[in-house]
Design a protein around this motif. Structure first.
Motif, PDB file in Angstrom:
ATOM      1  N   GLU A 152       0.784  -1.111   0.051  1.00 15.30           N
ATOM      2  CA  GLU A 152      -0.048   0.027   0.005  1.00 15.30           C
ATOM      3  C   GLU A 152       0.963   1.074  -0.109  1.00 15.30           C
ATOM      4  O   GLU A 152       0.424   2.286  -0.831  1.00 15.30           O
ATOM      5  CB  GLU A 152      -0.925   0.032   1.098  1.00 15.30           C
ATOM      6  N   GLN A 153       1.833   1.374   0.653  1.00 12.89           N
ATOM      7  CA  GLN A 153       2.767   2.257   0.699  1.00 12.89           C
ATOM      8  C   GLN A 153       3.515   2.493  -0.567  1.00 12.89           C
ATOM      9  O   GLN A 153       3.930   3.661  -0.809  1.00 12.89           O
ATOM     10  CB  GLN A 153       3.849   2.367   1.856  1.00 12.89           C
ATOM     11  N   LEU A 154       3.946   1.192  -1.048  1.00 16.13           N
ATOM     12  CA  LEU A 154       4.777   1.435  -2.100  1.00 16.13           C
ATOM     13  C   LEU A 154       3.868   1.994  -3.407  1.00 16.13           C
ATOM     14  O   LEU A 154       4.434   3.014  -4.130  1.00 16.13           O
ATOM     15  CB  LEU A 154       5.262   0.058  -2.589  1.00 16.13           C
ATOM     16  N   ALA A 155       2.409   1.544  -3.466  1.00 19.50           N
ATOM     17  CA  ALA A 155       1.754   2.008  -4.465  1.00 19.50           C
ATOM     18  C   ALA A 155       1.445   3.776  -4.286  1.00 19.50           C
ATOM     19  O   ALA A 155       1.595   4.396  -5.272  1.00 19.50           O
ATOM     20  CB  ALA A 155       0.341   1.412  -4.625  1.00 19.50           C
ATOM     21  N   ASP A 156       1.557   4.156  -3.205  1.00 23.46           N
ATOM     22  CA  ASP A 156       1.331   5.501  -2.965  1.00 23.46           C
ATOM     23  C   ASP A 156       2.578   6.280  -3.211  1.00 23.46           C
ATOM     24  O   ASP A 156       2.627   7.233  -3.866  1.00 23.46           O
ATOM     25  CB  ASP A 156       0.988   5.795  -1.465  1.00 23.46           C
ATOM     26  N   ALA A 157       3.734   5.887  -2.845  1.00 20.37           N
ATOM     27  CA  ALA A 157       5.041   6.409  -3.060  1.00 20.37           C
ATOM     28  C   ALA A 157       5.263   6.315  -4.775  1.00 20.37           C
ATOM     29  O   ALA A 157       5.769   7.541  -5.476  1.00 20.37           O
ATOM     30  CB  ALA A 157       6.210   5.688  -2.690  1.00 20.37           C
ATOM     31  N   LEU A 158       4.986   5.324  -5.574  1.00 17.10           N
ATOM     32  CA  LEU A 158       5.055   5.390  -6.875  1.00 17.10           C
ATOM     33  C   LEU A 158       4.102   6.305  -7.700  1.00 17.10           C
ATOM     34  O   LEU A 158       4.497   6.944  -8.703  1.00 17.10           O
ATOM     35  CB  LEU A 158       4.617   3.978  -7.380  1.00 17.10           C
ATOM     36  N   GLU A 159       3.070   6.643  -6.918  1.00 17.00           N
ATOM     37  CA  GLU A 159       2.126   7.553  -7.595  1.00 17.00           C
ATOM     38  C   GLU A 159       2.724   8.830  -7.656  1.00 17.00           C
ATOM     39  O   GLU A 159       2.280   9.894  -8.127  1.00 17.00           O
ATOM     40  CB  GLU A 159       0.758   7.695  -7.136  1.00 17.00           C
ATOM     41  N   GLN A 160       3.653   9.345  -6.494  1.00 17.73           N
ATOM     42  CA  GLN A 160       4.136  10.564  -6.340  1.00 17.73           C
ATOM     43  C   GLN A 160       5.541  10.805  -7.115  1.00 17.73           C
ATOM     44  O   GLN A 160       6.101  11.900  -6.991  1.00 17.73           O
ATOM     45  CB  GLN A 160       4.593  10.620  -4.943  1.00 17.73           C
ATOM     46  N   GLN A 161       5.878   9.765  -7.885  1.00 16.47           N
ATOM     47  CA  GLN A 161       7.073   9.939  -8.417  1.00 16.47           C
ATOM     48  C   GLN A 161       6.869  10.750 -10.176  1.00 16.47           C
ATOM     49  O   GLN A 161       5.717  10.559 -10.462  1.00 16.47           O
ATOM     50  CB  GLN A 161       7.764   8.447  -8.993  1.00 16.47           C
ATOM     51  N   SER A 162       7.958  11.534 -10.564  1.00 16.27           N
ATOM     52  CA  SER A 162       7.691  12.194 -11.740  1.00 16.27           C
ATOM     53  C   SER A 162       8.128  11.284 -12.963  1.00 16.27           C
ATOM     54  O   SER A 162       7.426  11.804 -14.020  1.00 16.27           O
ATOM     55  CB  SER A 162       8.484  13.372 -11.772  1.00 16.27           C
ATOM     56  N   TRP A 163       8.726  10.473 -12.924  1.00 18.08           N
ATOM     57  CA  TRP A 163       9.169   9.458 -14.073  1.00 18.08           C
ATOM     58  C   TRP A 163       9.703  10.359 -14.935  1.00 18.08           C
ATOM     59  O   TRP A 163       9.823   9.995 -16.348  1.00 18.08           O
ATOM     60  CB  TRP A 163       7.756   8.717 -14.510  1.00 18.08           C
ATOM     61  N   ARG A 164      10.663  11.401 -14.693  1.00 15.82           N
ATOM     62  CA  ARG A 164      11.290  12.185 -15.631  1.00 15.82           C
ATOM     63  C   ARG A 164      12.577  11.411 -16.157  1.00 15.82           C
ATOM     64  O   ARG A 164      13.067  10.645 -15.342  1.00 15.82           O
ATOM     65  CB  ARG A 164      11.570  13.252 -15.148  1.00 15.82           C
ATOM     66  N   ARG A 165      12.844  11.241 -17.442  1.00 11.48           N
ATOM     67  CA  ARG A 165      14.240  10.524 -17.981  1.00 11.48           C
ATOM     68  C   ARG A 165      15.276  11.615 -17.395  1.00 11.48           C
ATOM     69  O   ARG A 165      15.419  12.328 -18.404  1.00 11.48           O
ATOM     70  CB  ARG A 165      13.788  10.333 -19.284  1.00 11.48           C
ATOM     71  N   PHE A 166      16.149  11.039 -16.746  1.00 11.99           N
ATOM     72  CA  PHE A 166      17.335  11.806 -16.456  1.00 11.99           C
ATOM     73  C   PHE A 166      18.350  11.285 -17.514  1.00 11.99           C
ATOM     74  O   PHE A 166      19.380  12.175 -17.955  1.00 11.99           O
ATOM     75  CB  PHE A 166      17.828  11.773 -14.838  1.00 11.99           C
ATOM     76  N   THR A 167      18.696  10.179 -17.678  1.00  8.63           N
ATOM     77  CA  THR A 167      19.363   9.483 -18.424  1.00  8.63           C
ATOM     78  C   THR A 167      18.796   8.384 -19.251  1.00  8.63           C
ATOM     79  O   THR A 167      17.805   8.301 -19.118  1.00  8.63           O
ATOM     80  CB  THR A 167      20.923   8.801 -17.814  1.00  8.63           C
ATOM     81  N   ASP A 168      19.565   7.812 -20.225  1.00  3.52           N
ATOM     82  CA  ASP A 168      18.997   6.708 -21.095  1.00  3.52           C
ATOM     83  C   ASP A 168      18.736   5.553 -20.128  1.00  3.52           C
ATOM     84  O   ASP A 168      18.274   4.304 -20.704  1.00  3.52           O
ATOM     85  CB  ASP A 168      19.980   6.308 -22.190  1.00  3.52           C
ATOM     86  N   LYS A 169      19.169   5.535 -19.070  1.00  2.05           N
ATOM     87  CA  LYS A 169      19.140   4.257 -18.172  1.00  2.05           C
ATOM     88  C   LYS A 169      18.043   4.465 -17.043  1.00  2.05           C
ATOM     89  O   LYS A 169      17.878   3.613 -16.137  1.00  2.05           O
ATOM     90  CB  LYS A 169      20.393   3.822 -17.404  1.00  2.05           C
ATOM     91  N   THR A 170      17.212   5.495 -16.968  1.00  2.22           N
ATOM     92  CA  THR A 170      16.434   6.026 -15.945  1.00  2.22           C
ATOM     93  C   THR A 170      15.150   5.132 -16.077  1.00  2.22           C
ATOM     94  O   THR A 170      14.640   4.836 -17.464  1.00  2.22           O
ATOM     95  CB  THR A 170      15.951   7.366 -16.068  1.00  2.22           C
ATOM     96  N   PHE A 171      14.642   4.463 -15.048  1.00  2.00           N
ATOM     97  CA  PHE A 171      13.389   3.862 -15.166  1.00  2.00           C
ATOM     98  C   PHE A 171      12.361   5.014 -15.374  1.00  2.00           C
ATOM     99  O   PHE A 171      12.257   6.037 -14.464  1.00  2.00           O
ATOM    100  CB  PHE A 171      13.093   3.104 -14.075  1.00  2.00           C
ATOM    101  N   THR A 172      11.221   4.827 -16.183  1.00  2.00           N
ATOM    102  CA  THR A 172      10.344   5.798 -16.540  1.00  2.00           C
ATOM    103  C   THR A 172       8.893   5.443 -16.396  1.00  2.00           C
ATOM    104  O   THR A 172       7.874   6.203 -16.739  1.00  2.00           O
ATOM    105  CB  THR A 172      10.524   6.424 -18.008  1.00  2.00           C
ATOM    106  N   ASP A 173       8.664   4.464 -15.802  1.00  5.49           N
ATOM    107  CA  ASP A 173       7.353   4.054 -15.505  1.00  5.49           C
ATOM    108  C   ASP A 173       7.114   2.980 -14.391  1.00  5.49           C
ATOM    109  O   ASP A 173       8.402   2.231 -14.191  1.00  5.49           O
ATOM    110  CB  ASP A 173       6.791   3.059 -16.695  1.00  5.49           C
ATOM    111  N   PRO A 174       6.339   2.674 -13.805  1.00  8.37           N
ATOM    112  CA  PRO A 174       5.863   1.865 -12.530  1.00  8.37           C
ATOM    113  C   PRO A 174       6.328   0.509 -12.738  1.00  8.37           C
ATOM    114  O   PRO A 174       7.064  -0.320 -11.996  1.00  8.37           O
ATOM    115  CB  PRO A 174       4.639   2.219 -11.942  1.00  8.37           C
ATOM    116  N   ALA A 175       5.607   0.024 -13.820  1.00  3.42           N
ATOM    117  CA  ALA A 175       5.779  -1.550 -14.116  1.00  3.42           C
ATOM    118  C   ALA A 175       7.132  -2.083 -14.365  1.00  3.42           C
ATOM    119  O   ALA A 175       7.672  -3.053 -13.604  1.00  3.42           O
ATOM    120  CB  ALA A 175       5.288  -1.767 -15.524  1.00  3.42           C
TER     121      ALA A 175
END
Length: 266
Positions: A152-175
């Motif tokens: 439950e806390q993880l789902a809430d934290a993932l909703e608060q991420q911006s998912w901005r791509r900082f480098t070509d190795k950045t994870f950009t989605d929750p899945a």
């Protein structure tokens, strides 16, 4: 922006956050351009915060900045709510032993708050500094804490991420990040493989309670020009030893529990 129904206190605190977020003294016109509030409302909040010394106003430059009252409150929070005072001797020992950059962080509203840092013998220029806030989804300390959160806390934290791509190795989605978090939980530590800053790599471990709840995270950071993730993984035992020692000391620290009982009994 403050949610509907949260009232004027939440809105005033949001204005305070906006002023602090500039990282420099800011003019009223700048705040107004970035504000969801009408001119008169924003001015009223600024006047109230200045009157309470939460903000300071420079009449010569016409700028607002965080006030000295915040310094006092921040110092109290650092002593009473952060892991930093407890972890300090452990960070000193680890830093002296390894000679690399060491970070201590905690989660704050789904983001990483760096609460302490030790520089390497040969310092490396990087984003992270004590007091700064960084993304959780693409930093070693952030992923180490996310991996051990209850669902439950993880789902809430993932909703608060911006998912901005900082480098070509950045994870950009929750899945895709969830798959990485499963791997982190299985092996017990995380990596930052240039996901936040090019050339910056780290290994990180969560600081857990005896029940497995993450209190924070600890990392060793270096650069691709000096080492590799494979070499850094050899530091995992030393990092784990330190993280466990901090976790034990944090659980033995009775102040927050004592304060909670006293408050409830008041």
């Amino acid at each position: 922006m403050a949610a509907a129904g949260e009232g004027t206190v939440a809105k005033a605190l949001e204005v305070l956050d906006r002023v602090a977020g500039y990282g420099r003294p800011v003019k009223f016109s700048e705040l107004l351009d970035d504000s969801p509030y009408p001119k008169a409302t924003l001015y009223r909040f600024l006047q109230t915060l200045t009157g309470q010394r939460m903000l300071s106003y420079d009449p010569d430059r016409g700028t607002y900045a965080p006030g000295m009252r915040l310094v006092r409150l921040a110092h109290a929070a650092w002593q009473q709510s952060s892991l930093a005072p407890i972890a300090r001797p452990h960070l000193d020992t680890l830093s002296e032993r390894l000679g690399e950059t060491v970070h201590l962080a905690q989660l704050d509203n789904g983001q990483v708050l760096y609460v302490d840092k030790r520089n390497a013998r040969t310092p490396v220029q990087m984003y992270s500094q004590a007091g700064k806030v960084g993304p959780a989804y693409c930093t070693g300390v952030g992923k180490a804490m996310l991996a051990f959160l209850p669902e439950e806390q993880l789902a809430d934290a993932l909703e608060q991420q911006s998912w901005r791509r900082f480098t070509d190795k950045t994870f950009t989605d929750p899945a895709s990040l969830r798959g990485e978090l499963l791997r982190i939980r299985a092996r017990g530590h995380s990596f930052d493989d240039e996901e936040h800053e090019p050339g910056i790599i780290c290994i990180a471990l969560p600081i857990l309670t005896s029940s497995g709840r993450p209190l924070g995270a600890l990392s060793i950071t270096s650069t691709t020009s000096r080492t590799s993730l494979a070499e850094m993984e050899q530091l995992a035992p030393a990092l784990n030893e330190t993280a466990q020692a901090i976790g034990r000391d944090a659980e033995d620290w009775a102040f927050p529990e004592t304060q909670t009982r006293a408050f409830k009994g008041a």
